[in-house]
Design a protein around this motif. Structure first.
Motif, PDB file in Angstrom:
ATOM      1  N   PHE A  58       2.285   1.625  -3.453  1.00 50.96           N
ATOM      2  CA  PHE A  58       1.197   1.992  -4.354  1.00 50.96           C
ATOM      3  C   PHE A  58       0.899   3.488  -4.230  1.00 50.96           C
ATOM      4  N   ALA A  59       0.821   3.988  -2.991  1.00 52.89           N
ATOM      5  CA  ALA A  59       0.508   5.404  -2.769  1.00 52.89           C
ATOM      6  C   ALA A  59       1.592   6.303  -3.361  1.00 52.89           C
TER       7      ALA A  59
ATOM      8  N   ARG B  71      -6.726  -1.657  -0.386  1.00 53.50           N
ATOM      9  CA  ARG B  71      -5.842  -0.621   0.156  1.00 53.50           C
ATOM     10  C   ARG B  71      -5.964  -0.583   1.673  1.00 53.50           C
TER      11      ARG B  71
ATOM     12  N   ASP C  25       0.825  -1.200   0.000  1.00 48.38           N
ATOM     13  CA  ASP C  25       0.000   0.000   0.000  1.00 48.38           C
ATOM     14  C   ASP C  25       0.866   1.259   0.000  1.00 48.38           C
TER      15      ASP C  25
ATOM     16  N   TYR D 144      -0.457  -3.377  -8.285  1.00 46.55           N
ATOM     17  CA  TYR D 144      -1.672  -2.586  -8.439  1.00 46.55           C
ATOM     18  C   TYR D 144      -2.654  -3.038  -7.359  1.00 46.55           C
TER      19      TYR D 144
ATOM     20  N   PRO E 278      -3.945   1.869 -16.073  1.00 43.97           N
ATOM     21  CA  PRO E 278      -3.322   2.155 -14.772  1.00 43.97           C
ATOM     22  C   PRO E 278      -2.507   0.987 -14.225  1.00 43.97           C
TER      23      PRO E 278
ATOM     24  N   LYS F 143      -9.277  -0.593  -4.937  1.00 44.47           N
ATOM     25  CA  LYS F 143      -9.684   0.186  -3.762  1.00 44.47           C
ATOM     26  C   LYS F 143      -9.903  -0.690  -2.531  1.00 44.47           C
TER      27      LYS F 143
ATOM     28  N   GLU G  77       1.125   6.211  -7.067  1.00 47.03           N
ATOM     29  CA  GLU G  77      -0.098   6.933  -7.407  1.00 47.03           C
ATOM     30  C   GLU G  77       0.170   8.437  -7.496  1.00 47.03           C
ATOM     31  N   GLN G  78       0.959   8.966  -6.561  1.00 42.62           N
ATOM     32  CA  GLN G  78       1.305  10.385  -6.596  1.00 42.62           C
ATOM     33  C   GLN G  78       2.124  10.723  -7.838  1.00 42.62           C
TER      34      GLN G  78
ATOM     35  N   TYR H  11       1.559   1.134 -12.892  1.00 44.29           N
ATOM     36  CA  TYR H  11       2.078   0.711 -11.590  1.00 44.29           C
ATOM     37  C   TYR H  11       3.106  -0.402 -11.767  1.00 44.29           C
TER      38      TYR H  11
ATOM     39  N   ILE I 257       2.185   9.094 -10.726  1.00 37.76           N
ATOM     40  CA  ILE I 257       1.326   8.954 -11.906  1.00 37.76           C
ATOM     41  C   ILE I 257       0.390  10.149 -12.024  1.00 37.76           C
ATOM     42  N   SER I 258      -0.171  10.571 -10.903  1.00 38.43           N
ATOM     43  CA  SER I 258      -1.069  11.722 -10.896  1.00 38.43           C
ATOM     44  C   SER I 258      -0.332  12.990 -11.320  1.00 38.43           C
TER      45      SER I 258
END
Length: 177
Positions: free
Chosen positions: A47-48, A85, A44, A79, A68, A82, A51-52, A72, A54-55
């Motif tokens: 992943f977070a 997580r 997790d 990956y 997506p 939801k 995620e930042q 990852y 990628i965003s």
């Protein structure tokens, strides 16, 4: 860092071991779910971070983003849907079947990441709800600002302590990328 890591390991182990003692489970019955939750916490965290990234990349690029999952995986990160997580599990109401939710999270991770198919523990219903809630809270205490290798060290520390407390080796291992 080493002293801080040792303090973190000792604090986490002490809390988890006390919880195990109160659950009347043998270390061999308790180790697999605990190690699985350490793995989930680490996955997790990675992943977070991804995620930042990628965003951030998406906000500077106008072109359509790729699948997506591939984004990852290209970063060497699992990956996580939801429901898999850590914060999602931690925020579930206590009225929920926490054991089933964690089991479903592990199944979802395996579905999205075939390289771990059949590897993650899926026996969380064997533990009492209060034990699982407390385990999630204990794992939440792993700070996110420790070095990446620290998760592996915490995992190894727990693995070694479980082996010593059971007086044998042979606990399952989950490869942390």
């Amino acid at each position: 860092m080493n002293t801080n890591l040792a303090e973190i390991e000792n604090r986490l182990w002490s809390a988890a071991d006390e919880l195990r003692a109160n659950s009347r489970l043998r270390a061999s019955e308790y180790s697999t779910p605990v190690l699985g939750l350490i793995f989930l916490r680490y996955a997790d965290h990675k992943f977070a971070q991804a995620e930042q990234e990628i965003s951030s990349e998406a906000s500077t690029s106008r072109r359509r983003q790729a699948d997506p999952r591939r984004q990852y995986q290209a970063r060497g990160v699992f990956y996580l849907p939801k429901n898999a997580r850590f914060q999602y599990l931690l925020s579930l109401p206590e009225s929920e079947n926490i054991g089933q939710a964690i089991t479903d999270a592990m199944k979802a991770i395996e579905t999205e990441n075939p390289q771990v198919d059949g590897v993650l523990p899926k026996n969380y219903n064997r533990l009492e709800k209060n034990t699982l809630l407390e385990l999630l809270r204990i794992m939440e205490q792993i700070p996110m600002d420790i070095e990446g290798d620290a998760f592996g060290k915490v995992y190894e520390y727990f693995l070694g302590n479980f082996a010593m407390s059971e007086g044998q080796r042979g606990f399952p291992c989950y490869k942390i990328p």
